[in-house]
Structure formats: structure tokens, C-alpha cells
Design an enzyme around this catalytic site. Structure first.
Site, mmCIF file in Angstrom:
data_model
loop_
_atom_site.group_PDB
_atom_site.id
_atom_site.type_symbol
_atom_site.label_atom_id
_atom_site.label_comp_id
_atom_site.label_asym_id
_atom_site.label_seq_id
_atom_site.Cartn_x
_atom_site.Cartn_y
_atom_site.Cartn_z
ATOM 1 N NE ARG A 187 -3.200 -0.040 3.105
ATOM 2 C CZ ARG A 187 -3.528 0.176 4.367
ATOM 3 N NH1 ARG A 187 -3.275 -0.735 5.289
ATOM 4 N NH2 ARG A 187 -4.109 1.301 4.723
ATOM 5 C CE LYS A 231 -3.530 -2.811 13.139
ATOM 6 N NZ LYS A 231 -4.566 -2.137 12.372
ATOM 7 C CB CYS A 250 -12.249 -4.880 10.274
ATOM 8 S SG CYS A 250 -13.304 -4.499 8.862
ATOM 9 C CG LEU A 275 -16.902 -2.029 15.198
ATOM 10 C CD1 LEU A 275 -17.945 -2.944 14.602
ATOM 11 C CD2 LEU A 275 -17.558 -0.758 15.731
ATOM 12 N NE ARG A 276 -8.710 -5.025 18.483
ATOM 13 C CZ ARG A 276 -7.932 -4.165 19.127
ATOM 14 N NH1 ARG A 276 -7.816 -4.215 20.449
ATOM 15 N NH2 ARG A 276 -7.268 -3.227 18.471
ATOM 16 C CB THR A 328 -5.047 11.851 8.845
ATOM 17 O OG1 THR A 328 -4.402 12.026 7.581
ATOM 18 C CG2 THR A 328 -6.430 12.493 8.800
ATOM 19 N NE ARG A 329 -6.757 6.335 11.991
ATOM 20 C CZ ARG A 329 -7.233 5.124 12.161
ATOM 21 N NH1 ARG A 329 -7.366 4.631 13.389
ATOM 22 N NH2 ARG A 329 -7.572 4.375 11.138
ATOM 23 C CB THR A 352 -11.207 3.868 18.623
ATOM 24 O OG1 THR A 352 -10.806 2.604 18.050
ATOM 25 C CG2 THR A 352 -12.590 3.711 19.212
ATOM 26 N NE ARG A 398 -11.210 4.480 8.145
ATOM 27 C CZ ARG A 398 -11.587 4.142 6.917
ATOM 28 N NH1 ARG A 398 -12.863 4.176 6.599
ATOM 29 N NH2 ARG A 398 -10.695 3.765 6.021
ATOM 30 N N GLY A 399 -8.451 7.688 8.592
ATOM 31 C CA GLY A 399 -7.275 8.342 8.037
ATOM 32 C C GLY A 399 -6.006 7.671 8.517
ATOM 33 C CG ASN A 400 -2.243 9.191 7.023
ATOM 34 O OD1 ASN A 400 -2.294 10.010 7.934
ATOM 35 N ND2 ASN A 400 -1.942 9.526 5.788
ATOM 36 C CB VAL A 401 -0.404 7.151 11.994
ATOM 37 C CG1 VAL A 401 0.131 7.675 13.326
ATOM 38 C CG2 VAL A 401 -0.678 5.651 12.100
#
Length: 319
Positions: free
Chosen positions: A15, A87, A249, A137-138, A161-162, A134, A156-159
Site C-alpha cells: 500500500r 491484522k 474488522c 469496534l474491538r 491524519t488522526r 477509535t 479514520r485516516g492514516n496515523v
């Protein structure tokens, strides 16, 4: 290894996200050291999961969200293998593909990252009504179980962005995988590692999974040099547990594993989305029996009511 692979160029699928590339370039560098006569090239692409950023992961529902495009390229021989965060790799792989290698695991724990105004707080001392971000759901189900007084908001988004959304004040804290932050040299952002008593981690979290074509002995002979057997055994147990429960997921399933001497311990949970129900149990056995242990634990949890929880969640996901 056959003579033809020793002189060829091997193509690695990845990716395009920063974390995916860090992980893939690590694999590329390690294999280049082990096989200096082979050229390893990286081919990048965006997956469906990278493109759909305005919908919660649980609503999209495709278990191959971050892998399908890479798998298509392997099957069409555009690339020879792909590097995944384990994961993200479904437990049921397309015909013709296999999990060829599992690398040594980083810390699989979940990590709390807080807004600067909460630097003096821990998870259990954040104020009532604190907004926790987050996309899992886990994590959501387990945190709701232990901290029903918090508010939870999808992220959401990459690290990067978060983290920016957190720093801009949209959240009081967010929960991310410690392994990803460590690999991105952002371990200074880890405010607190969440103990297993609070948050069991995702299946395969912290390990890399290298997927390749089934029976491609040339490629297997190359990637196997990165295999870490204790991590692989732990992850095989975790993946068998998840596969048996048919969770992806969009289902709150968590695990924790460890090997001490000749004993593998596997802990697993299934939780309801509201955190009200949380079914947890443990099995122990020989590391060589990892897959059968995963299946056995899944059956134990089913007998304690896990299937009813999963049926409700799956019905909600379909509606």
C-alpha cells in the site's frame, strides 16, 4: 533456492500509506542483506480501504479492504509477494495465495494518545464525557465496557491524519496500535500502553504478514528468512480463533498470546458493541498445536454465548 531466483528481480507489493511503506522498505532492506545478488523492487498501490475515508470501517464490511488489489497483482504475477500489517490480512485468503511468512512482533498493545491538555491524566482519570477516537469496534466495545462514562467518536485516516485531528481538539484522546507508532518513530506520542485487562489487542497486531502465491517455492525460500517462529505460532493461534468465529474488522474480537517455555497461552474475548456483554476465556497448550488451540477457544466462547453476540452484530452489519 533455484538458480533462476538468485539472479532475478523480485517485486514486492505494498500500500502507499506511510506506515505500509516503512514496513515494506524494512522487509526490502532485510531481504537485500540476506540475498545481495537479488534485486528487490517495491510496487505501490491504493487499496479500497485507503480510498474510502468518510465511512466507518465497520460499515464497509469487506474483509479484504486493505488487501484485494495487492492480491489481484500477485495472482496476475505483477508482484511476487505483498507485505501487510498482519491484522489487516483476512483469515480466509483467495485461492492460489497463502500466508508465507510472519515476522517478529512489535509490541501488540493498544496505545492511548492524549491531547496536550490531558498530559497529566491516564485513561482512568480522564474526565467524564471525554471524547475518545477509535475506528476499531474491538477497542470501542472493550472501552465502553470499562469506561461507559466516555463519549466515543469514529476516526479514520492514516496515523498522521488522526494525530492532527487529536491535536486540533476534535478528540480528548485517541487509541492507536503501539506497533505503528513505534515503526513510524513516533513512540514519544504514546502516553499510555493499555493493559490486556482493559483492551485485548487485534488478531495479528504488531506482526507483519508476507502473502505470496501458494506453492511458489522460490519466493517462499526467500521470505522464510524473516520468519519468527514464536510470533508465527502465536499468530496462527489467534488467526484460527478468529477464523473459527468468522469475525472480521466489523466484529469486536480481541486476543492476547504468550509463550513461556513449551506452553502457549491464548486469551480471547467476544464483546457486544455496547460493551454490556464481554465473554472471555483462556486456553493453554503446546505451540505446535496453535491452530487447534485457536479453534478450541472459539468453541469455548461459543458455548458461553459468543455466537448470540456475533449473530446480533452480523445482523446489524447487514441491515
Amino acid at each position: 533456492m533455484s538458480s533462476n531466483v538468485a539472479t532475478r528481480t523480485i517485486r514486492i507489493g505494498s500500500r502507499k500509506s506511510q506506515l505500509a511503506l516503512v514496513q515494506t522498505h524494512w522487509v526490502q532492506a532485510e531481504l537485500s542483506k540476506a540475498f545481495p545478488d537479488i534485486t528487490f523492487e517495491v510496487s505501490t498501490m491504493e487499496t479500497q480501504g485507503d480510498k474510502i475515508l468518510d465511512v466507518a470501517l465497520s460499515k464497509i464490511g469487506d474483509k479484504g479492504l486493505f488487501t484485494q488489489e495487492l492480491e489481484d497483482d500477485m495472482l496476475s504475477r505483477k508482484v511476487d509477494f505483498a507485505v501487510h500489517s498482519l491484522k489487516d490480512l483476512p483469515t480466509q485468503l483467495p485461492e492460489g495465495l497463502m500466508l508465507g511468512c510472519v515476522t517478529e512482533r512489535e509490541d501488540p498493545a493498544d496505545a492511548l494518545v492524549v491531547h496536550e491538555k490531558h498530559q497529566d491524566k491516564q485513561l482512568d482519570t480522564l474526565p467524564e464525557g471525554a471524547v475518545i477516537g477509535t475506528s476499531s469496534l474491538r477497542r470501542l466495545a472493550q472501552l465502553r465496557h470499562h469506561f461507559p462514562h466516555f463519549k466515543f467518536k469514529d476516526i479514520r485516516g492514516n496515523v498522521n491524519t488522526r494525530l492532527r485531528k487529536l491535536d486540533d481538539g476534535e478528540y480528548d484522546a485517541i487509541v492507536l496500535a503501539a506497533a505503528g507508532l513505534n515503526r513510524l518513530d513516533m513512540s514519544d506520542r504514546i502516553h499510555q500502553l493499555l493493559p490486556a485487562e482493559i483492551s485485548l489487542h487485534a488478531v495479528g497486531q504488531g506482526a507483519l504478514g508476507i502473502e505470496c502465491r501458494s506453492g511458489d517455492e522460490d519466493i517462499l525460500s526467500v521470505i522464510k528468512v524473516l520468519e519468527h517462529l514464536p510470533t508465527a505460532q502465536r499468530c496462527y493461534a489467534e488467526r484460527a480463533f478468529l477464523r473459527e468465529l468468522e469475525g472480521g474488522c466489523q466484529v469486536p474480537i480481541g486476543v492476547n498470546t504468550g509463550i513461556e517455555g513449551d506452553t502457549l497461552t491464548l486469551v480471547g474475548i467476544v464483546a457486544s458493541l455496547d460493551g454490556q456483554q464481554l465473554i472471555k476465556d483462556t486456553v493453554q497448550g503446546a505451540p505446535a498445536d496453535a491452530e487447534s488451540m485457536g479453534k478450541a477457544l472459539a468453541q469455548r466462547l461459543r458455548e458461553q454465548g459468543a455466537q448470540e453476540i456475533l449473530d446480533v452484530i452480523n445482523a446489524q452489519n447487514r441491515s
